[in-house]
Design an enzyme around this catalytic site. Structure first.
Site, PDB file in Angstrom:
ATOM      1  N   ASP A 176       0.823  -1.216   0.000  1.00  9.24           N
ATOM      2  CA  ASP A 176       0.000   0.000   0.000  1.00  9.24           C
ATOM      3  C   ASP A 176       0.855   1.262   0.000  1.00  9.24           C
ATOM      4  OD1 ASP A 176       0.847  -0.879   2.576  1.00  9.24           O
ATOM      5  OD2 ASP A 176      -0.511   0.556   3.520  1.00  9.24           O
ATOM      6  N   GLU A 177       0.295   2.326  -0.542  1.00  8.93           N
ATOM      7  CA  GLU A 177       0.828   3.693  -0.419  1.00  8.93           C
ATOM      8  C   GLU A 177       2.318   3.844  -0.654  1.00  8.93           C
ATOM      9  OE1 GLU A 177      -1.985   5.820   2.809  1.00  8.93           O
ATOM     10  OE2 GLU A 177      -0.489   4.460   3.610  1.00  8.93           O
TER      11      GLU A 177
HETATM   12  C1  NAG Z   1      -3.693   4.148   5.224  1.00 10.75           C
HETATM   13  C2  NAG Z   1      -2.533   3.170   5.287  1.00 10.75           C
HETATM   14  C3  NAG Z   1      -2.193   2.778   6.692  1.00 10.75           C
HETATM   15  C4  NAG Z   1      -2.700   3.765   7.712  1.00 10.75           C
HETATM   16  C5  NAG Z   1      -4.216   3.774   7.581  1.00 10.75           C
HETATM   17  C6  NAG Z   1      -4.930   4.613   8.591  1.00 10.75           C
HETATM   18  C7  NAG Z   1      -3.814   1.234   4.427  1.00 10.75           C
HETATM   19  C8  NAG Z   1      -3.802  -0.011   3.623  1.00 10.75           C
HETATM   20  N1  NAG Z   1      -2.691   1.989   4.449  1.00 10.75           N
HETATM   21  O1  NAG Z   1      -3.193   5.434   5.192  1.00 10.75           O
HETATM   22  O2  NAG Z   1      -0.804   2.594   6.803  1.00 10.75           O
HETATM   23  O3  NAG Z   1      -2.332   3.424   9.001  1.00 10.75           O
HETATM   24  O4  NAG Z   1      -4.619   4.088   6.279  1.00 10.75           O
HETATM   25  O5  NAG Z   1      -6.314   4.410   8.580  1.00 10.75           O
HETATM   26  O6  NAG Z   1      -4.816   1.526   5.033  1.00 10.75           O
END
Ligand code: NAG
Length: 459
Positions: free
Chosen positions: A254-255
């Protein structure tokens, strides 16, 4: 299960009294792997094709008693269950949750309590988010600094921590004793600052990065073009695979905002075969659908906020890519962030939680359909549902549970019950009855004004 206080009698002939659990291998194919048939007469019989079905039958029986027979001392027994027969099996094979033990470490005993919570609602997978920018939480013998140094911090300045191999084995065994499979997540190519802070060779300039415990996301990346990165991942995944009896390893994905799109695909295309080489099935957050090489059995976990690809924004684009992959046969775990994320606040007043995806009240967590969520995707492509909880704002097990209850039960029911029984009014009436389980079991929960809760069982 341990602690069950009723007599368990052998299932020979008719059951005069007590509880019998019987395995009738393939005798009742309609039940599948996870279903069960419960008959309540003078005694109680739970029959299933496999252990998973028996676990699920026992979970139902515990609910039928109407109160927690292990901890609710106000009713010493005998206990009553209405007579009849239940034939029951899940809509989706995968019903999961995720705990983020990286942003804030949760000691082993607290993970075990959460496993108890999941088992109560027939959830059968727990993903452990073991690595991120703010800490590495699982011992890897070949790369000891990950935990010797990289585990010693967490968001908020706390001491951090990690699981030894013995701790991890204990978590897996406890989960297995409740019908739950543990899925370890090793995130990359982003969310990797903790590893990069202790092993310089993971960075393109060969220099260790400073450790960080703030809550920004998207700034870190392994060096995608260096063989050292894949040597590291091969070692890590080999050890994780050897420690993990379950079939899955989650590779994150992710991200990766600090990684170019081309580099991102290179990374995914290198890591997936490593997981396969160690005989595990990879799962990744839905960004892995950016790889052209993705195919079943690799699973994508969708954390977008819409299943409708027709709009113009990023969210619609994510949906479009996920839908395309699903149509090509990539199985999907649905975790829409604005429905199933247990770290989103219930309302603006909720003390813990983030709100980037939505405020999620209990009705919003319940009122969607996993079978039709991704537009144009057949329900058969949906492996199941999962409720992740990231922990930037969770400082204790109390926080973790308060944010999970009651919403975790919404995801559990969406994963289990047929679409035809979906009914908010019915759900909320049944939900109210669970307050007693939580209160006598010491589980904090959000008393949503949308539910007519009974007076507190424990004033
Ligand atoms: C996203 C990030 C995660 C973060 C979360 C908070 C995913 C798959 N990735 O920014 O690292 O902690 O949301 O809700 O959710």
């Amino acid at each position: 299960p341990t602690g069950f206080r009723l007599p368990v009698v052998p299932a020979q002939g008719s059951i005069a009294s007590g509880i019998a659990l019987t395995l009738n291998k393939n005798a009742d194919s309609a039940l599948g792997e996870q279903g069960y048939r419960m008959t309540v007469g003078k005694g109680i019989t739970i029959a299933a094709n496999g252990a998973a079905g028996l676990f699920n039958g026992v979970a139902t029986l515990r609910q039928l008693f109407g109160h927690e027979i292990e901890t609710d001392t106000r009713e010493p027994g005998p206990w009553k269950v209405a007579g009849g027969t239940i034939v029951d099996y899940p809509r989706f094979a995968y019903r999961g949750a995720m705990l983020d033990v990286s942003r804030r470490f949760r000691p082993k005993t607290e993970v075990l309590r959460y496993l108890d919570d999941l088992a109560r609602y027939k959830m059968n997978y727990l993903q452990l988010h073991l690595t991120d920018d703010q800490g590495w939480r699982l011992r890897i013998d070949k790369w000891p600094l990950l935990t010797d140094i990289g585990s010693k911090y967490e968001v908020g300045g706390g001491p951090g921590g990690y699981y030894t191999k013995a701790d991890y084995a204990e978590i897996i065994a406890y989960a297995a004793g409740r019908g739950i499979t543990i899925i370890p997540e090793i995130d990359g190519p982003g969310h990797t600052n903790a590893a990069q802070s202790v092993y310089p060779e993971l960075n393109c300039d060969g220099k260790a990065v400073p450790a960080r415990n703030d809550i920004s996301v998207g700034y870190s990346s392994f060096c995608v073009h260096s063989e050292a990165t894949y040597a590291f991942l091969d070692d890590v995944i080999a050890e994780v695979a050897a420690m993990t009896p379950g079939p899955y390893i989650h590779i994150g994905g992710d991200e990766a905002r600090a990684t170019t799109p081309q580099d991102y695909r290179t990374y995914v295309d290198r890591v997936l075969p490593i997981v396969t080489k160690y005989h595990k099935i990879p799962i990744g957050w839905h960004e892995i659908t950016k790889s052209d090489k993705l195919s079943a059995p690799t699973i994508a976990q969708y954390w977008g906020t819409t299943g409708d690809p027709s709009g113009t924004g990023d969210a619609a684009q994510e949906a479009a890519r996920m839908i395309e992959a699903a149509k090509k046969g990539v199985p999907v775990i649905l975790s829409p962030a604005n429905r199933s994320y247990l770290d989103m606040k219930y309302t603006p007043q909720t003390k813990r939680g983030l709100m980037w995806a939505a405020y999620i009240e209990i009705d919003a967590a319940y009122d969607w359909d996993p079978g039709t969520y991704l537009k144009g995707v057949d329900e058969k492509a949906i492996l199941g549902v999962a409720a992740p909880q990231f922990s930037e704002s969770m400082t204790s097990l109390t926080d973790v549970r308060y944010m999970a209850f009651p919403r975790l039960t919404a995801t559990a029911e969406l994963g289990w019950s047929p679409a035809a029984t979906h009914d908010w009014e019915g759900f909320k009436r049944r939900l109210a009855e669970h307050a007693r389980f939580w209160e006598t079991g010491g589980i904090p929960y959000y008393r949503s004004p949308k539910v007519d809760w009974p007076a507190r069982a424990v004033p």
